[in-house]
Design an enzyme around this catalytic site. Sequence first.
Site, PDB file in Angstrom:
ATOM      1  N   VAL A 273       0.846  -1.198   0.000  1.00 47.65           N
ATOM      2  CA  VAL A 273       0.000   0.000   0.000  1.00 47.65           C
ATOM      3  C   VAL A 273       0.878   1.245   0.000  1.00 47.65           C
ATOM      4  CG1 VAL A 273      -0.225   0.113   2.528  1.00 47.65           C
ATOM      5  CG2 VAL A 273      -2.012   1.097   1.079  1.00 47.65           C
ATOM      6  N   CYS A 274       0.387   2.287  -0.689  1.00 50.72           N
ATOM      7  CA  CYS A 274       0.990   3.617  -0.648  1.00 50.72           C
ATOM      8  C   CYS A 274      -0.166   4.611  -0.561  1.00 50.72           C
ATOM      9  CB  CYS A 274       1.889   3.857  -1.866  1.00 50.72           C
ATOM     10  SG  CYS A 274       1.007   3.896  -3.440  1.00 50.72           S
ATOM     11  N   ARG A 275       0.031   5.833  -0.962  1.00 52.06           N
ATOM     12  CA  ARG A 275      -1.053   6.819  -0.864  1.00 52.06           C
ATOM     13  C   ARG A 275      -2.162   6.539  -1.871  1.00 52.06           C
ATOM     14  NH1 ARG A 275      -2.431  11.893   0.965  1.00 52.06           N
ATOM     15  NH2 ARG A 275      -3.556  13.203  -0.518  1.00 52.06           N
TER      16      ARG A 275
END
Length: 123
Positions: free
Chosen positions: A74-76
């Site tokens: 996950v990232c932004r």
Amino acid sequence: MTVGGRLKRLFGARYATVGPEQAAALMAAGGVLLDVREPVEWRAGHAPRARHIPLGRLADRIGELPPDRPVVTVCRSGARSRQAAALLARERGQVHNLAGGMRAWVEAGFALQAKGGRPGRLS
């Protein structure tokens, strides 16, 4: 090298794309949510029980992840975590990417926390 290993090298590794609910279910079943954002983003707010390894350091730190558990990257927004998922999928099975990233996580009603367990925010 196995036939599957040769195919991965030839055609690229595969990973699954999941939504926030599927990511939470994988975590509840023992999976690891791997946050690949930068430290300033992590400090502002991250999913409870997530692991943090910035994308730029992931190749050197893959060994810190348990090989026998699913990993959800996950990232932004999902762009960096797709890169992380592709990298991890070359080395292991059971790799997933959280579509929409932390934005989707928050929109689905899941919590963010900051240092000391305080409520976090998306930066």
